[in-house]
Structures are given as structure tokens and as C-alpha cells.
Design a protein around this motif. Sequence first.
Motif, mmCIF file in Angstrom:
data_model
loop_
_atom_site.group_PDB
_atom_site.id
_atom_site.type_symbol
_atom_site.label_atom_id
_atom_site.label_comp_id
_atom_site.label_asym_id
_atom_site.label_seq_id
_atom_site.Cartn_x
_atom_site.Cartn_y
_atom_site.Cartn_z
ATOM 1 N N MET A 1 21.546 64.992 59.843
ATOM 2 C CA MET A 1 20.936 65.803 60.025
ATOM 3 C C MET A 1 19.404 66.511 60.728
ATOM 4 S SD MET A 1 21.351 61.204 60.771
ATOM 5 C CE MET A 1 21.938 61.613 62.962
ATOM 6 N N LEU A 2 20.289 67.323 62.122
ATOM 7 C CA LEU A 2 20.244 68.448 63.141
ATOM 8 C C LEU A 2 19.524 69.193 61.833
ATOM 9 C CD1 LEU A 2 22.200 68.486 65.255
ATOM 10 C CD2 LEU A 2 20.049 67.836 65.831
ATOM 11 N N LYS A 3 20.491 69.670 60.371
ATOM 12 C CA LYS A 3 19.925 70.644 59.372
ATOM 13 C C LYS A 3 19.395 70.535 58.405
ATOM 14 C CE LYS A 3 24.347 73.117 59.634
ATOM 15 N NZ LYS A 3 25.374 73.227 59.194
ATOM 16 N N VAL A 12 23.823 55.872 62.460
ATOM 17 C CA VAL A 12 24.254 57.790 62.443
ATOM 18 C C VAL A 12 24.363 58.550 63.565
ATOM 19 C CG1 VAL A 12 25.026 59.527 60.752
ATOM 20 C CG2 VAL A 12 24.145 57.075 60.140
ATOM 21 N N ALA A 13 23.461 58.561 63.557
ATOM 22 C CA ALA A 13 23.887 59.289 64.973
ATOM 23 C C ALA A 13 23.867 58.718 66.796
ATOM 24 C CB ALA A 13 21.568 59.701 65.314
ATOM 25 N N LYS A 14 23.825 57.781 67.049
ATOM 26 C CA LYS A 14 24.416 56.564 67.441
ATOM 27 C C LYS A 14 26.226 56.936 67.247
ATOM 28 C CE LYS A 14 24.552 53.822 70.844
ATOM 29 N NZ LYS A 14 24.798 53.997 72.076
ATOM 30 N N ALA A 15 26.451 57.494 65.872
ATOM 31 C CA ALA A 15 27.664 56.824 65.999
ATOM 32 C C ALA A 15 28.764 58.718 66.112
ATOM 33 C CB ALA A 15 28.152 56.802 64.062
ATOM 34 N N ALA A 16 27.448 59.502 65.819
ATOM 35 C CA ALA A 16 27.839 60.703 65.949
ATOM 36 C C ALA A 16 28.107 61.171 66.965
ATOM 37 C CB ALA A 16 27.155 61.898 65.202
ATOM 38 N N ILE A 17 27.331 60.373 67.616
ATOM 39 C CA ILE A 17 27.713 60.745 69.784
ATOM 40 C C ILE A 17 28.293 60.492 69.988
ATOM 41 C CG2 ILE A 17 25.901 59.944 71.724
ATOM 42 C CD1 ILE A 17 23.535 60.902 70.841
ATOM 43 N N ALA A 18 28.665 59.092 69.595
ATOM 44 C CA ALA A 18 29.956 58.297 69.840
ATOM 45 C C ALA A 18 31.646 59.193 69.669
ATOM 46 C CB ALA A 18 29.809 56.479 69.294
ATOM 47 N N THR A 19 31.538 59.782 68.581
ATOM 48 C CA THR A 19 32.396 60.182 67.990
ATOM 49 C C THR A 19 32.669 61.598 69.361
ATOM 50 O OG1 THR A 19 32.190 59.390 65.819
ATOM 51 C CG2 THR A 19 33.739 61.770 65.617
ATOM 52 N N PHE A 20 31.286 62.448 68.854
ATOM 53 C CA PHE A 20 31.244 63.273 70.221
ATOM 54 C C PHE A 20 32.112 63.057 71.551
ATOM 55 C CE2 PHE A 20 28.626 65.514 68.281
ATOM 56 C CZ PHE A 20 28.507 66.226 67.404
ATOM 57 N N VAL A 68 25.412 59.954 75.449
ATOM 58 C CA VAL A 68 25.827 58.006 75.195
ATOM 59 C C VAL A 68 24.420 57.531 75.651
ATOM 60 C CG1 VAL A 68 27.310 56.561 75.292
ATOM 61 C CG2 VAL A 68 28.311 58.246 74.632
ATOM 62 N N GLU A 69 24.336 58.217 77.337
ATOM 63 C CA GLU A 69 23.449 57.607 77.785
ATOM 64 C C GLU A 69 22.559 57.674 77.517
ATOM 65 O OE1 GLU A 69 22.073 55.310 80.525
ATOM 66 O OE2 GLU A 69 24.397 55.457 80.903
ATOM 67 N N PRO A 76 18.887 57.246 69.026
ATOM 68 C CA PRO A 76 17.602 57.573 69.571
ATOM 69 C C PRO A 76 17.259 57.576 68.689
ATOM 70 C CG PRO A 76 19.604 59.193 69.673
ATOM 71 C CD PRO A 76 20.032 58.173 69.268
ATOM 72 N N ALA A 77 15.807 56.926 69.302
ATOM 73 C CA ALA A 77 14.838 56.241 67.845
ATOM 74 C C ALA A 77 14.539 57.359 67.173
ATOM 75 C CB ALA A 77 13.562 55.756 69.102
ATOM 76 N N GLU A 78 14.470 58.506 67.609
ATOM 77 C CA GLU A 78 13.853 59.482 66.748
ATOM 78 C C GLU A 78 14.129 60.993 66.623
ATOM 79 O OE1 GLU A 78 10.111 61.086 68.857
ATOM 80 O OE2 GLU A 78 9.152 59.046 67.779
ATOM 81 N N LEU A 79 14.562 61.824 65.821
ATOM 82 C CA LEU A 79 15.181 62.894 65.178
ATOM 83 C C LEU A 79 15.480 64.192 66.432
ATOM 84 C CD1 LEU A 79 17.194 65.141 63.662
ATOM 85 C CD2 LEU A 79 15.209 65.724 62.491
ATOM 86 N N GLU A 80 14.266 64.136 66.963
ATOM 87 C CA GLU A 80 14.054 64.662 68.479
ATOM 88 C C GLU A 80 14.676 64.333 70.112
ATOM 89 O OE1 GLU A 80 13.651 68.772 70.407
ATOM 90 O OE2 GLU A 80 12.596 67.910 67.779
ATOM 91 N N ALA A 81 14.794 62.934 69.516
ATOM 92 C CA ALA A 81 15.843 62.532 70.829
ATOM 93 C C ALA A 81 16.858 62.444 70.486
ATOM 94 C CB ALA A 81 15.058 61.258 70.670
ATOM 95 N N PHE A 82 17.455 62.518 69.374
ATOM 96 C CA PHE A 82 18.860 62.859 69.216
ATOM 97 C C PHE A 82 18.860 64.527 69.344
ATOM 98 C CE2 PHE A 82 21.716 64.217 65.185
ATOM 99 C CZ PHE A 82 22.669 63.863 66.178
#
Length: 105
Positions: A1-3, A12-20, A68-69, A76-82
Motif C-alpha cells: 500500500m505504501l508503495k 489491511v493497514a490495521k492488520a499490518a500495524i498489529a503485526t508490527f 496502534v493508538e 487509519p482512514a486514509e493512506l496518509e494517516a497510515f
Amino acid sequence: MLKGEMDYNPVVAKAAIATFHSTAEAVGDFFPEGSDTGETRAAPAIWENPDAFQETLAKFKADAAAAVEASGRDGPAELEAFRQAVMPVLSNCSGCHEDFRIDDN
């Protein structure tokens, strides 16, 4: 997503953050005292300079917890927030790998 190789998806972003975050919380457990023997790609610096290693892990944990917070309940609602939430977490990778891992090359 970042690329930009896939569409942004907050789940998916939330899952990635949870994995980190899970990785940050667990990675230090892989290097207990006495684990510096045998075949390993871990650098001797882990055991020779445990305070620096613990500081590095603490920063990774703090950045992952902050992500996570920041991600909220639904991600995150948007890519930039992610991007803003996850980039501090990702900034930890190279430093730890450079200082505390033996390069394959």
C-alpha cells in the motif's frame, strides 16, 4: 500500500500495524542470555552491548504502540494517516538490522 502496489485498505493497514506491534513485543524474547552460541545471524552486539539492544527494542515497542493508538478502532482512514502512523515503526528496521544482525552478503 505504501508503495502504491495495492489499493489502500484500512483493515489491511490495521492488520499490518498489529503485526508490527506483536513483533516489537516479542522480538526481544528470541535472544535470552546464553542464546549467543550455535548458528545464528544475530550479531554478537546483542550480548556484548545489551543496553543498546534493549534501547533499540524499547524504541521499536514505543513506536509500534503509538501506531496502534493512532490507527484507531477501524484502522487509519486514509493512506496518509497510515503512512504517518507506520513510518516511525519502519524506521526501526534498518538500525536494528545494521547493528544487531549479521549481513548475509
